[in-house]
Design an enzyme around this catalytic site. Structure first.
Site, PDB file in Angstrom:
ATOM      1  N   PHE A 170     -85.091  31.667  55.904  1.00 53.17           N
ATOM      2  CA  PHE A 170     -83.920  31.123  56.607  1.00 53.17           C
ATOM      3  C   PHE A 170     -83.504  32.113  57.684  1.00 53.17           C
ATOM      4  O   PHE A 170     -83.238  33.277  57.411  1.00 53.17           O
ATOM      5  CB  PHE A 170     -82.740  30.892  55.657  1.00 53.17           C
ATOM      6  CG  PHE A 170     -81.572  30.248  56.376  1.00 53.17           C
ATOM      7  CD1 PHE A 170     -81.509  28.867  56.538  1.00 53.17           C
ATOM      8  CD2 PHE A 170     -80.565  31.020  56.936  1.00 53.17           C
ATOM      9  CE1 PHE A 170     -80.468  28.271  57.239  1.00 53.17           C
ATOM     10  CE2 PHE A 170     -79.509  30.426  57.638  1.00 53.17           C
ATOM     11  CZ  PHE A 170     -79.468  29.045  57.782  1.00 53.17           C
ATOM     12  N   ASP A 223     -85.660  40.508  59.328  1.00 52.93           N
ATOM     13  CA  ASP A 223     -84.318  39.921  59.325  1.00 52.93           C
ATOM     14  C   ASP A 223     -83.557  40.486  58.124  1.00 52.93           C
ATOM     15  O   ASP A 223     -83.789  40.092  56.981  1.00 52.93           O
ATOM     16  CB  ASP A 223     -84.467  38.389  59.232  1.00 52.93           C
ATOM     17  CG  ASP A 223     -83.127  37.653  59.151  1.00 52.93           C
ATOM     18  OD1 ASP A 223     -82.090  38.316  58.944  1.00 52.93           O
ATOM     19  OD2 ASP A 223     -83.142  36.413  59.284  1.00 52.93           O
ATOM     20  N   LYS A 267     -73.687  39.451  59.192  1.00 53.35           N
ATOM     21  CA  LYS A 267     -72.978  39.342  57.903  1.00 53.35           C
ATOM     22  C   LYS A 267     -72.157  40.588  57.560  1.00 53.35           C
ATOM     23  O   LYS A 267     -71.076  40.768  58.068  1.00 53.35           O
ATOM     24  CB  LYS A 267     -73.982  38.986  56.802  1.00 53.35           C
ATOM     25  CG  LYS A 267     -74.425  37.506  56.891  1.00 53.35           C
ATOM     26  CD  LYS A 267     -75.102  37.057  55.621  1.00 53.35           C
ATOM     27  CE  LYS A 267     -75.599  35.642  55.644  1.00 53.35           C
ATOM     28  NZ  LYS A 267     -74.602  34.643  55.324  1.00 53.35           N
TER      29      LYS A 267
HETATM   30  C1  LIG Z   1     -81.397  36.049  56.476  1.00 55.39           C
HETATM   31  C2  LIG Z   1     -80.461  35.294  57.361  1.00 55.39           C
HETATM   32  N1  LIG Z   1     -80.690  35.265  58.672  1.00 55.39           N
HETATM   33  C3  LIG Z   1     -79.876  34.613  59.511  1.00 55.39           C
HETATM   34  C4  LIG Z   1     -78.787  33.929  59.053  1.00 55.39           C
HETATM   35  C5  LIG Z   1     -77.890  33.209  60.017  1.00 55.39           C
HETATM   36  O1  LIG Z   1     -76.722  33.927  60.181  1.00 55.39           O
HETATM   37  P1  LIG Z   1     -75.421  33.206  60.812  1.00 55.39           P
HETATM   38  O2  LIG Z   1     -74.969  32.196  59.817  1.00 55.39           O
HETATM   39  O3  LIG Z   1     -74.454  34.333  61.015  1.00 55.39           O
HETATM   40  O4  LIG Z   1     -75.853  32.582  62.093  1.00 55.39           O
HETATM   41  C6  LIG Z   1     -78.495  33.937  57.689  1.00 55.39           C
HETATM   42  C7  LIG Z   1     -77.342  33.198  57.171  1.00 55.39           C
HETATM   43  O5  LIG Z   1     -77.257  32.859  56.020  1.00 55.39           O
HETATM   44  C8  LIG Z   1     -79.359  34.625  56.825  1.00 55.39           C
HETATM   45  O6  LIG Z   1     -79.148  34.658  55.507  1.00 55.39           O
END
Ligand SMILES: Cc1ncc(COP(=O)(O)O)c(C=O)c1O
Length: 400
Positions: free
Chosen positions: A137, A224, A253
């Site tokens: 994700f 990520d 986050k």
């Molecule tokens: C691993 C990861 N990358 C990217 C995102 C996307 O982040 P945002 O919701 O701040 O756009 C999330 C959100 O849950 C995530 O868990």
């Protein structure tokens, strides 16, 4: 005088994009939050791995109040001293070299994907391809949902962005096979521990093998750490358990402990790909966001939160493993530090409401994985309380 009628949470004018619980939170303190009707909850979700310092941390409150009274926003036409300060803190802790600031996880990932494509174009690769993973994700913009490995997230939004090659996690042979003889590959992109995908950790040996492969083939290793980074696993960044350093690392986050802050940290291989005009954002790196990031890191160190995440996380996971491991209906208890998943053998979304009724905030992800990602300030007693509130719910659910 009769008691005031309870306030029922509803949102008739807000776009209907979330399956919300009928709860509206009003305020918090430490790992506790209260709803508008005065009901108390223990927070094992932290706004989905965001509230690093819990709620209303006195040191953060004072710092943010000070910053709000000075300068909230000024745009990137000017130098923002806080950007240099937060960049230095991230560079020192990651062993990488330069940072671009934005405001969310998907923005950080979007920037990473642009970096990878431009890295390819700069090498004369006109149609660069990026390796991504099953169950990944990365966000909900068109590019990041295309990189995401969940058909539900993608449904209804085609055509997807092209240029991705998808492989399974922890399988180096599949990665080699999927990229064999392909001169267009420019990067490998994954989460060290998949969050939304169900708390699925990459094995340390796999991380080392991918690092070696990226070096051998001159690909960017892009990790990520939006959910698993910023101390959640007990090290600043989860990949550090494997002793590797990526070339590109999106963060968000927990970085601002609730204030929206995103960042892309780059190592030397990726630090100079973007030049003026290649990328930008209005809000990214504003003085309030930078102050939130700087203070979050400073307070994390002052309060020993990496060690706390490791110790309290190990205790919490240990108790869950002892109580649930091997039980019929429980597939696995997994994760690291304060990023823990309990996978059941059937969809268990109903547990979010039941847990809230029992005064516990958590989430269920990937249909059947109970996810615990509490604030990094959680103490042992609170972790015990999480277990005591959660276990009867899981046991009753498994007996249904
Ligand atoms: C691993 C990861 N990358 C990217 C995102 C996307 O982040 P945002 O919701 O701040 O756009 C999330 C959100 O849950 C995530 O868990």
């Amino acid at each position: 005088m009769s008691a005031a009628a309870p306030i029922v949470a509803s949102s008739p004018h807000v776009m209907n994009t979330y399956g919300r619980l009928p709860i509206a939170l009003s305020h918090g303190r430490g790992c506790r939050v209260w709803d508008v009707n005065g009901k108390e909850y223990l927070d094992a979700l932290a706004g989905i791995a965001v509230n690093t310092l819990g709620h209303a941390h006195p040191k953060l409150v004072t710092a943010l109040q000070d910053q709000v009274a000075k300068l909230i926003h000024c745009c990137n036409y000017y130098h923002v001293p806080g950007q240099e300060e937060l960049a230095r803190l991230l560079v020192e802790r990651s062993g990488m070299s330069n940072v671009f600031f934005c405001s969310s996880g998907l923005e950080a990932n979007e920037a990473a994907l642009k970096l990878a494509r431009k890295y390819g174009h700069d090498k004369g690769i006109e149609r660069p391809e990026i390796v991504v993973y099953e169950k990944a994700f990365h966000g909900r913009s068109i590019a990041t949902l295309s990189a995401t490995g969940n058909p539900k997230v993608q449904a209804g939004f085609g055509p997807l962005v092209e240029g991705f090659i998808r492989v399974p996690v922890n399988d180096i042979a599949s990665l080699k096979q999927a990229t064999e003889g392909n001169p267009n590959v420019v990067a490998v992109f994954f989460e060290t521990i998949q969050g939304e995908g169900g708390i699925n950790p990459m094995r340390a040996q796999y991380l080392k093998d991918v690092r070696a492969l990226c070096d051998e083939r001159d690909w960017l290793l892009m990790i990520d750490e939006v959910q698993c980074g910023m101390g959640r696993t007990g090290k600043w960044f989860a990949h550090q358990w494997a002793g590797i350093v990526p070339d590109v690392m999106p963060l968000a986050k927990g970085l601002g402990s609730g204030v929206p802050v995103g960042a892309v940290v780059a190592g030397p291989k990726a630090a100079n790909i973007f030049q003026p005009g290649n990328h930008g954002t209005t809000f990214g790196g504003n003085p309030l966001a930078m102050r939130a990031g700087v203070e979050t890191i400073r307070i994390m160190e002052e309060d020993g939160l990496l060690e706390n995440a490791a110790n309290v996380g190990a205790h919490l996971k240990g108790r869950l493993e002892r109580a649930l491991g091997g039980k019929p209906g429980v597939k696995e208890v997994r994760g690291q530090g304060l990023m823990i998943g309990v996978e059941l053998d059937k969809p268990c979304g109903v547990l979010t409401q039941r847990a809230a009724d029992a005064g516990l905030l958590l989430s269920v992800t990937a249909d059947s994985v109970i996810r615990l990602v509490p604030p990094l300030i959680m103490n042992m007693d609170e972790a015990d309380e999480v277990v005591e509130r959660l276990l009867p719910l899981v046991e009753a659910f498994l007996a249904e």
